[in-house]
Design an enzyme around this catalytic site. Structure first.
Site, PDB file in Angstrom:
ATOM      1  N   ASP A  85      55.017  46.490   1.054  1.00 23.41           N
ATOM      2  CA  ASP A  85      55.713  47.743   0.756  1.00 23.41           C
ATOM      3  C   ASP A  85      54.884  48.945   1.208  1.00 23.41           C
ATOM      4  OD1 ASP A  85      57.862  49.159  -0.166  1.00 23.41           O
ATOM      5  OD2 ASP A  85      57.319  49.073  -2.274  1.00 23.41           O
TER       6      ASP A  85
ATOM      7  N   CYS B 159      58.615  56.669   1.031  1.00 20.64           N
ATOM      8  CA  CYS B 159      60.035  56.334   1.067  1.00 20.64           C
ATOM      9  C   CYS B 159      60.703  57.235   2.093  1.00 20.64           C
ATOM     10  CB  CYS B 159      60.676  56.529  -0.301  1.00 20.64           C
ATOM     11  SG  CYS B 159      62.450  56.177  -0.280  1.00 20.64           S
TER      12      CYS B 159
ATOM     13  N   ASN C 116      54.115  54.138  -3.402  1.00 14.03           N
ATOM     14  CA  ASN C 116      53.863  53.457  -4.670  1.00 14.03           C
ATOM     15  C   ASN C 116      52.660  54.059  -5.376  1.00 14.03           C
ATOM     16  OD1 ASN C 116      55.678  50.896  -4.353  1.00 14.03           O
ATOM     17  ND2 ASN C 116      54.600  51.091  -2.422  1.00 14.03           N
TER      18      ASN C 116
END
Length: 304
Positions: A16, A240, A249
């Site tokens: 991620d 994002c 994150n």
């Protein structure tokens, strides 16, 4: 309510965190990062994503990474799988856990994959069945659980609906993700408390982005509810694409520093995570986002 005495931290930096990087990161750097994180004591590392390289070029080396990492017995190495093709590649790479996903926002689902939430999760039915037949763990992730860049507020009933659908597919764990980092503690507690009535609390996890600086507060709010699994990204890697200024994150070093201060066991060596964070940040040519990581690294220089 007393806080959990121990928590599981799922390290998502290698997947991620790195997937949004523009410059191609060589496989050997990713392998070294995963190995450092394994040595730090994580029991679950999200190491790969078997998506089309056309859409996420950074993850094109996932098979190579999974083949070369030094695996430690008992550690779960997870991979994101968007479809059957991805699942087949992940099985071939011997991923321990398959991660499937759905949005709690109808607008987000339509905008990104041109189908409804219900349709998007139904597409995973065969993936879930095959993963289970192969004896693999299955994890579900609910994006936009606390807010959406397109529709704004997301009703808790919508989150519950997706949770039930993922539960029905046989998910062993379900992540509740603040994809754009807009959640605040009261909202987070309201949503988490509602979800614990529908799914075992020990199998629910919090996945918070720090866009508005609320991630640690939201984790603490979730601890008060009794949630004991959290996702974080070494050095605060990630972002994002749907939220301007998103910082990705929450940084693993910051989460560990807080957990250590609260006396909550993680089984993870913070100093080794700081080393891993500084390693990948140096490679990327920028300072780590983690405040605790940077402070510890700076203190080392002064102390030496």
């Amino acid at each position: 309510m007393s806080l959990p005495s121990k928590v599981k931290i799922v390290e998502v930096g290698p997947r991620d965190g790195l997937q949004n990087e523009k410059e191609t990161i060589p496989a050997d750097i990713k392998i070294a990062l995963v190995n450092q994180l394994t040595a730090a004591g994580f029991v679950n590392i999200e190491a790969a994503s078997f998506v089309s390289p056309k859409w996420v070029p950074q993850m094109a080396t996932s098979s190579e990474v999974m083949a070369a990492i030094t695996r430690k017995p008992g550690v779960i190495y997870s991979a994101l799988v968007p479809n059957m093709k991805g699942l087949e590649a992940a099985l071939a790479a011997n991923a321990d856990e398959m991660v499937i996903f759905g949005s709690a926002s109808e607008a987000f689902s339509q905008k990104n994959i041109n189908c409804s939430i219900a349709e998007s999760i139904e597409r995973f039915r065969e993936v879930a069945l095959m993963a289970k037949q192969a004896g693999k763990r299955l994890r579900g992730s609910i994006s936009c659980a606390f807010g959406c860049p397109y529709q704004g507020e997301v009703d808790v009933a919508a989150v519950v609906d997706v949770l039930k659908r993922l539960h029905d597919l046989g998910c062993d764990e379900i992540d509740i993700a603040d994809t754009i980092g807009v959640g605040t503690p009261n909202k987070v507690q309201t949503v988490m408390q509602k979800l614990t009535q529908e799914f075992p609390i020990e199998r629910l996890s919090g996945h918070f982005h720090d866009t508005y600086g609320q991630a640690l507060a939201n984790i603490y709010a979730s601890l008060e509810v009794g949630i004991s699994i959290y996702h974080s990204s070494v050095a605060g890697l990630g972002g994002c694409p749907y939220a301007k200024g998103a910082t990705g994150n929450v940084a693993t070093e910051d989460v560990l520093y807080m957990m250590n201060g609260l006396g909550i066991a993680t089984g993870i060596d913070l100093d080794k995570v700081v080393d891993a964070g500084q390693f990948i940040s140096t490679h990327l040519g920028r300072k780590a986002v983690s405040r605790a990581g940077n402070a510890i690294a700076a203190k080392r220089v002064i102390d030496n």
